[in-house]
Design a protein around this motif. Structure first.
Motif, PDB file in Angstrom:
ATOM      1  N   THR A 200       1.041  -1.193   0.006  1.00 37.59           N
ATOM      2  CA  THR A 200      -0.055   0.056  -0.053  1.00 37.59           C
ATOM      3  C   THR A 200       0.882   1.184   0.107  1.00 37.59           C
ATOM      4  O   THR A 200       1.814   1.641   0.762  1.00 37.59           O
ATOM      5  N   PRO A 201       0.784   2.236  -0.881  1.00 37.52           N
ATOM      6  CA  PRO A 201       1.548   3.450  -0.858  1.00 37.52           C
ATOM      7  C   PRO A 201       1.649   4.220   0.239  1.00 37.52           C
ATOM      8  O   PRO A 201       0.676   4.037   1.113  1.00 37.52           O
ATOM      9  N   VAL A 202       2.800   4.524   0.758  1.00 35.93           N
ATOM     10  CA  VAL A 202       3.004   5.216   1.921  1.00 35.93           C
ATOM     11  C   VAL A 202       2.442   6.900   2.040  1.00 35.93           C
ATOM     12  O   VAL A 202       2.773   7.357   0.763  1.00 35.93           O
ATOM     13  N   THR A 203       1.463   7.328   2.836  1.00 38.75           N
ATOM     14  CA  THR A 203       0.973   8.468   2.506  1.00 38.75           C
ATOM     15  C   THR A 203       2.244   9.510   2.520  1.00 38.75           C
ATOM     16  O   THR A 203       3.269   9.497   3.596  1.00 38.75           O
ATOM     17  N   PRO A 204       2.035  10.662   2.116  1.00 40.00           N
ATOM     18  CA  PRO A 204       3.081  11.937   2.262  1.00 40.00           C
ATOM     19  C   PRO A 204       3.190  12.267   3.766  1.00 40.00           C
ATOM     20  O   PRO A 204       4.228  12.377   4.316  1.00 40.00           O
ATOM     21  N   GLU A 205       1.977  12.089   4.472  1.00 40.59           N
ATOM     22  CA  GLU A 205       2.325  12.268   6.051  1.00 40.59           C
ATOM     23  C   GLU A 205       3.157  11.469   6.627  1.00 40.59           C
ATOM     24  O   GLU A 205       3.948  11.765   7.554  1.00 40.59           O
ATOM     25  N   ALA A 206       3.101   9.894   6.415  1.00 44.52           N
ATOM     26  CA  ALA A 206       3.781   9.256   6.988  1.00 44.52           C
ATOM     27  C   ALA A 206       5.374   9.230   6.399  1.00 44.52           C
ATOM     28  O   ALA A 206       6.187   9.018   7.423  1.00 44.52           O
ATOM     29  N   ARG A 207       5.250   9.615   5.239  1.00 45.15           N
ATOM     30  CA  ARG A 207       6.773   9.555   4.613  1.00 45.15           C
ATOM     31  C   ARG A 207       7.529  10.720   5.518  1.00 45.15           C
ATOM     32  O   ARG A 207       8.684  10.771   5.654  1.00 45.15           O
ATOM     33  N   ALA A 208       6.700  11.943   5.695  1.00 42.80           N
ATOM     34  CA  ALA A 208       7.418  13.244   6.168  1.00 42.80           C
ATOM     35  C   ALA A 208       7.588  12.940   7.561  1.00 42.80           C
ATOM     36  O   ALA A 208       8.697  13.445   8.081  1.00 42.80           O
ATOM     37  N   SER A 209       7.073  11.918   8.415  1.00 42.31           N
ATOM     38  CA  SER A 209       7.673  11.679   9.564  1.00 42.31           C
ATOM     39  C   SER A 209       8.552  10.608   9.993  1.00 42.31           C
ATOM     40  O   SER A 209       8.927  10.262  11.061  1.00 42.31           O
ATOM     41  N   ALA A 210       8.934   9.753   8.652  1.00 44.47           N
ATOM     42  CA  ALA A 210       9.700   8.788   8.911  1.00 44.47           C
ATOM     43  C   ALA A 210      11.184   9.323   9.078  1.00 44.47           C
ATOM     44  O   ALA A 210      11.372  10.491   9.014  1.00 44.47           O
ATOM     45  N   LEU A 211      11.836   8.431   9.653  1.00 46.36           N
ATOM     46  CA  LEU A 211      13.260   8.698   9.629  1.00 46.36           C
ATOM     47  C   LEU A 211      14.132   8.921   8.131  1.00 46.36           C
ATOM     48  O   LEU A 211      13.264   8.633   7.247  1.00 46.36           O
ATOM     49  N   ARG A 212      15.218   9.629   8.364  1.00 48.18           N
ATOM     50  CA  ARG A 212      15.888   9.802   7.068  1.00 48.18           C
ATOM     51  C   ARG A 212      17.102   8.964   7.210  1.00 48.18           C
ATOM     52  O   ARG A 212      17.624   8.640   8.020  1.00 48.18           O
ATOM     53  N   PRO A 213      17.886   8.684   5.863  1.00 45.75           N
ATOM     54  CA  PRO A 213      18.704   7.672   5.996  1.00 45.75           C
ATOM     55  C   PRO A 213      19.992   8.609   6.800  1.00 45.75           C
ATOM     56  O   PRO A 213      20.701   7.826   7.319  1.00 45.75           O
ATOM     57  N   GLU A 214      19.874   9.883   6.556  1.00 44.97           N
ATOM     58  CA  GLU A 214      20.943  10.413   7.409  1.00 44.97           C
ATOM     59  C   GLU A 214      20.905  10.406   9.059  1.00 44.97           C
ATOM     60  O   GLU A 214      21.852  10.341   9.702  1.00 44.97           O
ATOM     61  N   ASP A 215      19.737   9.938   9.474  1.00 44.41           N
ATOM     62  CA  ASP A 215      19.623   9.735  10.748  1.00 44.41           C
ATOM     63  C   ASP A 215      20.156   8.232  11.249  1.00 44.41           C
ATOM     64  O   ASP A 215      20.818   8.277  12.318  1.00 44.41           O
ATOM     65  N   VAL A 216      19.990   7.510  10.260  1.00 44.88           N
ATOM     66  CA  VAL A 216      20.508   5.877  10.709  1.00 44.88           C
ATOM     67  C   VAL A 216      22.123   6.203  10.566  1.00 44.88           C
ATOM     68  O   VAL A 216      22.913   5.634  11.022  1.00 44.88           O
ATOM     69  N   ALA A 217      22.661   7.039   9.522  1.00 45.68           N
ATOM     70  CA  ALA A 217      23.965   7.079   9.420  1.00 45.68           C
ATOM     71  C   ALA A 217      24.531   7.766  10.628  1.00 45.68           C
ATOM     72  O   ALA A 217      25.757   7.360  10.975  1.00 45.68           O
TER      73      ALA A 217
END
Length: 242
Positions: A200-217
């Motif tokens: 199911t496509p991720v909503t723009p709102e959910a994507r906006a609140s997700a971690l960024r790869p830079e956070d994991v880095a």
């Protein structure tokens, strides 16, 4: 923190995109020399370019291979001196849209085991003897919060990421007396290309609140910067907005 990783050599698998790419850029900026491995040569080249832009003069070598294929991995690394690599970062991983248990087939189950768990095994098998010889080394496997808390990421994803977590703990138990540390980083939902593989496509709102790869880095670099006397068994990092 400047070039505090100068003199370190870091091998990053799964460096073609996402978390692996972000870790490569962060490690280069901190002064580490890099060996980058990925299946996608075009993506790997982009990562190398971005890392060089972030850290002009940084030593970067790239290797193209599928880490889940032991023979291909051995062939790709055979001509490269890995003896000075003090840190392995394994960011190899995938998921599939048909992820519910009743959708899994024997073939898709095996695909997930190969990509997520066998790759971690193959990479560890290459670097453990080298690290034993140096009596020093750090292995970081990127797992997932799904390894600890079942969710809708799919049975095969959860099982294989739990396997990566257990493998990491086992390596630490067996190898700490040889000067080797092993850490599992468990990210929550992160805005990487893997999100596009959800059924199911991720909503723009959910994507906006997700971690960024830079956070994991940043979490990965925290572990990299610790002195050999300190060990992080697991590092959980997730979005603050749920």
């Amino acid at each position: 923190m400047g070039h505090d990783l100068e003199g370190r050599e870091v091998f990053i698998a799964g460096a073609s995109s996402g978390m692996g790419r972000a870790i490569a850029i962060a490690a280069a900026r901190a002064g580490a020399a890099l060996i980058l491995l990925g299946r996608n040569k075009a993506g790997l080249d982009i990562t190398a370019t971005l890392a060089r832009e972030a850290a002009p003069g940084c030593s970067i070598r790239t290797l193209v291979a599928d880490a889940s294929d032991a023979t291909a991995l051995a062939e790709a690394t055979a001509g490269t001196d890995l003896s000075q690599v003090d840190t392995l970062v394994n960011s190899v991983g995938t998921n599939i849209p048909e992820r519910a248990f009743d959708q899994l087939t024997t073939e898709s189950w095996q695909q997930m085991i190969d990509s997520n768990l066998t790759a971690a095994f193959n990479l560890s098998k290459i670097f453990l003897p080298l690290m034993r010889a140096r009596e020093n080394g750090l292995i970081i496997h990127i797992a997932s919060t799904a390894a600890r808390k079942p969710d809708k990421s799919g049975a095969a994803y959860q099982a294989t990421k739990a396997g990566v977590l257990s493998l990491t703990h086992a390596l630490m138990e067996e190898e700490w007396q040889n000067g080797i540390r092993a850490t599992a980083i468990l990210p929550g939902m992160t805005d990487t290309p893997l999100l596009d593989r959800r059924p199911t496509p991720v909503t723009p709102e959910a994507r906006a609140s997700a971690l960024r790869p830079e956070d994991v880095a940043a979490a990965c670099l925290f572990v990299l910067r610790l002195p050999p006397r300190a060990h992080v068994a697991e590092l959980h990092i997730g979005p603050s907005q749920r």
